[in-house]
Structures are given as structure tokens and as C-alpha cells.
Motif scaffolding. Structure first.
Motif, PDB file in Angstrom:
ATOM      1  N   ALA A  12     -51.226 -14.171  -0.640  1.00 37.72           N
ATOM      2  CA  ALA A  12     -50.688 -13.002  -1.332  1.00 37.72           C
ATOM      3  C   ALA A  12     -51.485 -12.665  -2.573  1.00 37.72           C
ATOM      4  CB  ALA A  12     -49.221 -13.231  -1.695  1.00 37.72           C
ATOM      5  N   THR A  13     -51.967 -13.682  -3.268  1.00 36.86           N
ATOM      6  CA  THR A  13     -52.658 -13.464  -4.544  1.00 36.86           C
ATOM      7  C   THR A  13     -54.174 -13.513  -4.422  1.00 36.86           C
ATOM      8  OG1 THR A  13     -52.457 -15.836  -5.019  1.00 36.86           O
ATOM      9  CG2 THR A  13     -50.732 -14.377  -5.889  1.00 36.86           C
TER      10      THR A  13
ATOM     11  N   ILE B  58     -43.005 -13.272  -5.472  1.00 36.42           N
ATOM     12  CA  ILE B  58     -43.523 -12.890  -4.146  1.00 36.42           C
ATOM     13  C   ILE B  58     -42.376 -12.605  -3.183  1.00 36.42           C
ATOM     14  CG2 ILE B  58     -44.723 -13.770  -2.099  1.00 36.42           C
ATOM     15  CD1 ILE B  58     -46.620 -15.249  -3.994  1.00 36.42           C
TER      16      ILE B  58
ATOM     17  N   ILE C 221     -42.484  -8.912  -1.882  1.00 32.39           N
ATOM     18  CA  ILE C 221     -42.960  -8.762  -0.507  1.00 32.39           C
ATOM     19  C   ILE C 221     -41.812  -8.808   0.499  1.00 32.39           C
ATOM     20  CG2 ILE C 221     -44.383  -9.809   1.304  1.00 32.39           C
ATOM     21  CD1 ILE C 221     -46.299 -10.721  -0.874  1.00 32.39           C
TER      22      ILE C 221
ATOM     23  N   PHE D 204     -52.121  -9.073  -5.664  1.00 29.98           N
ATOM     24  CA  PHE D 204     -51.774  -8.758  -4.281  1.00 29.98           C
ATOM     25  C   PHE D 204     -52.578  -7.555  -3.773  1.00 29.98           C
ATOM     26  CE2 PHE D 204     -49.132  -6.405  -1.217  1.00 29.98           C
ATOM     27  CZ  PHE D 204     -48.998  -7.369  -0.237  1.00 29.98           C
ATOM     28  N   LYS D 205     -52.634  -6.517  -4.574  1.00 30.51           N
ATOM     29  CA  LYS D 205     -53.342  -5.307  -4.156  1.00 30.51           C
ATOM     30  C   LYS D 205     -54.856  -5.523  -4.127  1.00 30.51           C
ATOM     31  CE  LYS D 205     -49.669  -2.275  -5.824  1.00 30.51           C
ATOM     32  NZ  LYS D 205     -49.257  -1.255  -6.811  1.00 30.51           N
TER      33      LYS D 205
ATOM     34  N   GLU E 164     -56.213  -7.351  -0.854  1.00 32.54           N
ATOM     35  CA  GLU E 164     -55.880  -6.796   0.464  1.00 32.54           C
ATOM     36  C   GLU E 164     -57.030  -6.958   1.453  1.00 32.54           C
ATOM     37  OE1 GLU E 164     -53.532  -4.865   3.327  1.00 32.54           O
ATOM     38  OE2 GLU E 164     -53.013  -5.710   1.385  1.00 32.54           O
TER      39      GLU E 164
ATOM     40  N   ARG F 155     -57.030 -10.343   3.118  1.00 31.22           N
ATOM     41  CA  ARG F 155     -55.975 -10.560   4.124  1.00 31.22           C
ATOM     42  C   ARG F 155     -56.286  -9.836   5.427  1.00 31.22           C
ATOM     43  NH1 ARG F 155     -53.047  -9.990  -0.544  1.00 31.22           N
ATOM     44  NH2 ARG F 155     -52.490  -7.829  -0.123  1.00 31.22           N
TER      45      ARG F 155
ATOM     46  N   LEU G 134     -47.109 -10.836   5.217  1.00 33.77           N
ATOM     47  CA  LEU G 134     -48.040 -10.148   4.326  1.00 33.77           C
ATOM     48  C   LEU G 134     -48.565  -8.845   4.920  1.00 33.77           C
ATOM     49  CD1 LEU G 134     -49.984 -13.322   3.208  1.00 33.77           C
ATOM     50  CD2 LEU G 134     -48.467 -11.952   1.784  1.00 33.77           C
TER      51      LEU G 134
END
Length: 523
Positions: free
Chosen positions: A389-390, A467, A471, A497-498, A501, A504, A518
Motif C-alpha cells: 500500500a505504501t 490503511i 482502503i 499510496f498514490k 500505484e 502495484r 489494493l
């Protein structure tokens, strides 16, 4: 007794329509021999779940149609038996449908969602009018009411709802309420097994017309679940075995084990490989892998760098010893120094930073992928949901691999599961597999001297709570801050998080065990 219902709670394989049909036929013959008059299979039983774009291919739909035809042909001799099979709707491709088969012919086909003009699908089994519902969605109670109005005496729900933590309690409550509102007993046929990132827990169910639980199949296990149906003065009465309810950590462990096992086997791999660092995440993944596949199918590699602590080497060796897996060690110091030397003229004298940290992770990724290629192992990544997530991971480094077993598991849950697994041995993989020091040490990537995760991230107890809200519950920054979290911490998490991206989007798939993973949490 009026008749016996059999629920084929089976582990189907996506795309193997012929193999799935054979399993349904075998289940029908066995259930018929046990005196069952009605066999229910789960939603999508013919094609498997998550066929995605394959369902747009005419050849895929044709194979599904042929599988249904094979079930029709080969069950023709099962006198008095009705079979319900789930499959895609041929004309609408991605739509879900069910065919009701009896003695060599299809007597009814029911698509989901039902056209408003039709509104119900009711058929006769033995001397009972059965209302068929495909998929438990927001329209379930309406379909149940319409089935009752059309003369149904019993509801048959065929379903395929992916597992998430706590979801079984919610579904039992929802289905019991549906049965009570309709005034009809209900039998739910549910899928079991891992298919891609989704995992299904089984736990097919039976409810009385009063909404009370009448039976529950086992979770995370294939089973033919029998329900006896008898007439009473007040209507139909259902009776079945009831598997005991379990704790959430036991369910979560079995979901992760099943998701890993089925992903490996259904994709044609026989063994897996992972980097064992002496840390908690790789330790948990190793314990999962042994429970899923057996110690003979696991290989671990420790790749120390100049910053790897001696106790990390010791703890990795000890855990591999406890579980009896093959364990190798390869120092990456020579490669690390060589890379730095080669790149020094292009780095322009800049001081060492995360670039050199990431070099170590990427060297390990190259070595693990080489072993994967050479020996045919599926490489497992060991990142957790908090890291993913981070963005606390290295692209093309520790993200290298084919499957990420704990990518939907928060770091605090990783610690809790490690203690749970040390206290339980549900699959005979070995008692107390994770050395205590691995659980109690402060987490560290060990990519620079004295490094700790909390140098870069908020404490995991705080981070994971943010989170979960941001999320999994879809809360915004202002809402989280108003609920008591530090606005700075919330904004830091949202920013990370953004910004990560892109990482991920390139990461390996992994078992989904929460309501929102996620991939469904953009924004």
C-alpha cells in the motif's frame, strides 16, 4: 422424508470445462447411489470462476455448452434425479446461468439477472416445487418472494462468493433473513477452492423457513453435503450435519493455504522457491507454503548483504531446519560491490542513498528468478499489504515473483498469524515453526546500517488502522482525521499510496482475503 438434496461442494478449475463436467457427473452418480433426488452445483461450476476475457471467445462458450451437453448425456440413466449446473449464458457471455437437467434433457434454464418479465425460475424435484436463484446479490430477497408467489416450497441458491475475513458470518445472517422473509427453507450450494486471486471457502448452508440454520458444510474442504427434506404440518423441514464454526484466524490461515496451493497446482507448477531473510514476512510465507504443498516441494535461499545481521542468518537457518526444507545461502556482497564499481563513474560522486539499497534487493531478485527458471520453481514474493500500500518495496527486487501469498495481509495481521500458527498445526506442517526472535525483533529491510521499518513508516499499529479505514472501508482523509487519527499520518499514508500505484500495477497476483484489496482502491 420427502427427498434428499446433495450439494456438490467441489474445487473446480477455471477453463477446464470438460474436467469440471466429469467431476459433476461423478458426483451425480455417487449422490444418486445415496438416494439423492436433487444435486446442486455452485454458480459457474462448469467453467470455473473469473474466466474474464476468455468468456468473450466463442470457443470458450462452445466448450462450456459441450460440457453441459455431456452432463445431460451421461446423467440420462439416473432415474428420478434432477441436476442443477452453473455455467455462462451463451448469448450474453459474461452473464451467469444455470441449467436444470433431468433424465437426459434440460427442463429449465435460468439466467442471472432474471428478465423482469420472467422474475422467477421454479421447477419440480420429486414432489417439491423448487425456486432456483443464481447468485446471492442485492436482488435475492425479491427473487425469493417471486419464487414463493410462483408456488415454490423451497429455495435453491447456487453461489460463488469469494472469501473475505468475516464474510461467512455476514452471509449466514443475510441468508437466514432471506429464508425467514420468504417463509421458505433455503439450501445454498457454494464453491470451494482457489481460482486466481479469489478463494472460496465452501460452507454450503441449509436454513429452515424460520431462518434458523439447519446445516453447514465444512469450510475449505471438498464435500458432498446432504440435506434431508421432510414434510411437516408447518411445511418442509430440513436436516443436515452442521460443521462447527471456527475462529477468524483459523479461517484466514486456511484461505491463504488454499489460495496458494490451488494457484501453484492449477498453473502447472510442482514446487516453489522463496527468499528467506530471517524476517517475519518470509517466515510466514514459508510456513504457509509448507502447509500448502509439503516440505519436499519448497526451496529457500538466504542472500546476505554487507548489512545483514548475523541473527538473521541464524534465524533463517533455524526456521528452515524446523520445517525440514532445503535451504541455501548465497552472499550478494561480490555482486553488490561490482555493481557499485561499474556505476560509480555514472553516479557522479553522489552519496549513497536508496539507490544502493534497491541494488541489493534487485540483485536478490535476479538470483531468485535465475533459480526459478533453471529448476522450474514458482517464485513466491513475501511482501505484505502494508508494504504494498505504501510502496515500501523495490520494483524488480523483492517484488520479483509469480505469486504473492500475503499481499492482502496487513503487517499487524502477519504478526498475529505467526503467533497463531506457532500455537496450531492445522495441516501437519510442523509444530512451532517460527522462531520467537523472528516475531519479536523490530522489522527491518537490512539494506543500510541500523535500518528499521519505522524509520520510513509510521508504527504499524497506526499505519494499518489508517490503511484499513482508507482502503478497506473507503474513508477519506478528512473523515479519518475527524475520527481521531493524526492528519499528518493520514496524509502521509495517502501520499505514499498514490505515489506507489505504478509499483502495484506491476506486482504479482496474490490471494484476496479482505473485502477490498489494493487493486480496487484507487483514488
Amino acid at each position: 422424508m420427502v427427498f434428499k438434496i446433495a450439494v456438490a461442494q467441489l474445487n473446480f478449475t477455471t477453463g477446464d470445462s470438460a474436467g469440471n463436467a466429469r467431476r459433476i457427473i461423478d458426483a451425480a452418480r455417487a449422490a444418486h447411489a445415496q438416494g439423492a433426488s436433487l444435486l446442486l452445483t455452485p454458480q459457474w461450476s462448469v467453467c470455473g470462476f473469473l474466466a474474464e476475457d476468455a468468456s468473450l471467445r466463442p470457443s470458450f462458450i462452445a466448450a462450456c455448452d459441450e460440457a453441459v451437453a455431456a452432463i445431460v448425456r451421461e446423467s440420462a440413466g439416473l432415474q428420478g434425479m434432477t441436476i442443477v449446473v452453473g455455467h455462462p449464458a451463451g448469448q450474453t457471455q459474461r452473464a451467469s446461468a444455470a441449467s436444470v437437467i433431468r433424465e437426459g434433457r434440460v427442463i429449465e434454464t435460468c439466467a442471472r439477472p432474471l428478465p423482469p418479465a420472467q422474475g422467477h425460475c421454479v421447477f419440480q424435484a420429486a414432489d417439491v416445487r423448487v425456486g432456483l436463484v443464481v447468485g446471492a446479490d442485492a436482488g435475492l430477497q425479491g427473487q425469493a418472494q417471486r419464487a414463493r408467489q410462483a408456488g415454490a416450497e423451497l429455495l435453491a441458491l447456487i453461489d460463488a462468493a469469494p472469501f473475505h475475513i468475516g464474510g461467512d458470518d455476514e452471509r449466514e445472517a443475510m441468508l437466514g433473513q432471506c429464508a425467514r422473509a420468504a417463509g421458505l427453507p433455503l439450501v445454498r450450494a457454494h464453491m470451494v477452492g482457489g481460482q486466481g486471486e479469489a478463494v472460496f471457502e465452501g460452507r454450503s448452508l441449509a436454513f429452515g423457513a424460520d431462518g434458523k440454520l439447519a446445516g453447514r458444510a465444512r469450510g475449505f474442504a471438498e464435500q458432498t453435503f446432504y440435506v434431508d427434506v421432510a414434510r411437516a404440518d408447518t411445511g418442509l423441514r430440513l436436516a443436515a450435519d452442521t460443521a462447527p464454526a471456527r475462529g477468524r484466524d483459523a479461517d484466514l490461515w486456511d484461505a491463504l493455504v488454499m489460495g496458494l496451493r490451488d494457484y501453484v497446482r492449477k498453473n502447472g507448477f510442482k514446487s516453489v522457491l522463496l527468499g528467506l531473510s530471517g524476517g517475519i514476512d518470509s517466515a510466514l510465507v514459508l510456513a504457509l507454503a509448507v502447509d500448502a504443498l509439503g516440505k519436499e516441494q519448497i526451496r529457500t535461499v538466504m542472500m546476505p548483504s554487507p548489512y545483514t545481521a548475523g541473527i538473521s542468518l541464524e534465524d533463517a537457518r533455524e526456521m528452515a531446519r524446523r520445517l525440514g526444507v532445503r535451504h541455501d545461502e548465497i552472499s550478494i556482497r561480490p555482486e553488490f560491490e561490482s555493481f557499485k564499481q561499474s556505476l560509480a563513474p555514472l553516479f557522479g560522486g553522489k552519496p549513497e542513498d536508496t539507490t544502493e539499497e534497491n541494488l541489493q534487493s534487485r540483485i536478490r531478485g535476479v538470483m531468485l528468478m535465475a533459480l526459478s527458471n533453471k529448476h522450474g520453481h514458482l517464485l513466491l514474493t513475501t511482501g505484505n499489504k502494508s508494504e504494498c500500500a505504501t510502496g515500501y518495496c523495490t520494483l524488480y527486487g523483492d517484488t520479483c515473483g509469480g505469486f504473492a501469498p500475503i499481499k492482502d495481509v496487513l503487517k499487524t495481521t502477519v504478526f498475529r498469524l505467526a503467533r497463531w500458527r506457532n500455537a496450531h498445526d492445522p495441516h501437519g506442517g510442523g509444530a512451532d515453526p517460527i522462531p520467537e526472535r523472528i516475531i519479536t525483533r523490530a522489522p527491518s529491510a537490512e539494506l543500510r546500517p541500523g535500518q528499521k521499518d519505522q524509520d520510513s513508516l509510521p508504527p504499524y499499529e497506526l499505519l494499518d488502522a489508517i490503511i484499513e479505514g482508507y482502503i478497506e472501508r473507503g474513508m477519506g482523509i478528512a473523515e479519518l482525521a475527524a475520527s481521531g487519527f493524526s492528519r499528518d499520518a493520514v496524509e502521509q499514508m495517502a501520499r505514499l499510496f498514490k505515489a506507489s500505484e505504478y509499483k502495484r500495477l506491476q506486482s504479482a497476483p496474490g490471494t484476496r482475503v479482505t473485502r477490498r484489496g489494493l487493486e480496487l482502491s484507487y483514488g
